[in-house]
Scaffold this motif. Structure first.
Motif: not given
Length: 84
Positions: A2, A64-68, A70, A78-79
Motif C-alpha cells: 500500500a 504515499s499510502h493507498t489503503p487496501g 493488508m 504485518d504490524e
C-alpha cells in the motif's frame, strides 16, 4: 504493498535523471531504480533525508499510502506490536 514511491514524478518535475540523483545522494542508480519501481522493501532514514534534500521535498511528497488489503511480508510481520 500500500506504500507508493513517487520518485518518478519528482524526477520529471525537477528535470533530473536517476543517475544524477544517485550521484548527488550517494546511492547506486540500481538501488534508486528498485525504489522508483516500487520493489524496495525498506528505506533508511538517512537515504530518505538525502533524497528530500536533493529533491527539495518532504517525505510525504516522495511516499504515499493507498489503503487496501493488508499483505504479510515474508517474515509475517504485518504490524508494529506493543512491547508490553
Amino acid at each position: 504493498m500500500a506504500i507508493r514511491v513517487n520518485l518518478d514524478r519528482l524526477l520529471v518535475a525537477r528535470r533530473m535523471s536517476l543517475s544524477e540523483l544517485a550521484d548527488r545522494v550517494g546511492v547506486t542508480a540500481a538501488n534508486l531504480s528498485i525504489l522508483k519501481n516500487g520493489r524496495a522493501r525498506a528505506i533508511r532514514f538517512t537515504t530518505l533525508d538525502a533524497l528530500c534534500r536533493e529533491l527539495n521535498c518532504q517525505p510525504g511528497d516522495l511516499l504515499s499510502h493507498t489503503p487496501g488489503p493488508m499483505a504479510l511480508d515474508d517474515e509475517g510481520d504485518d504490524e508494529i506490536r506493543d512491547a508490553g
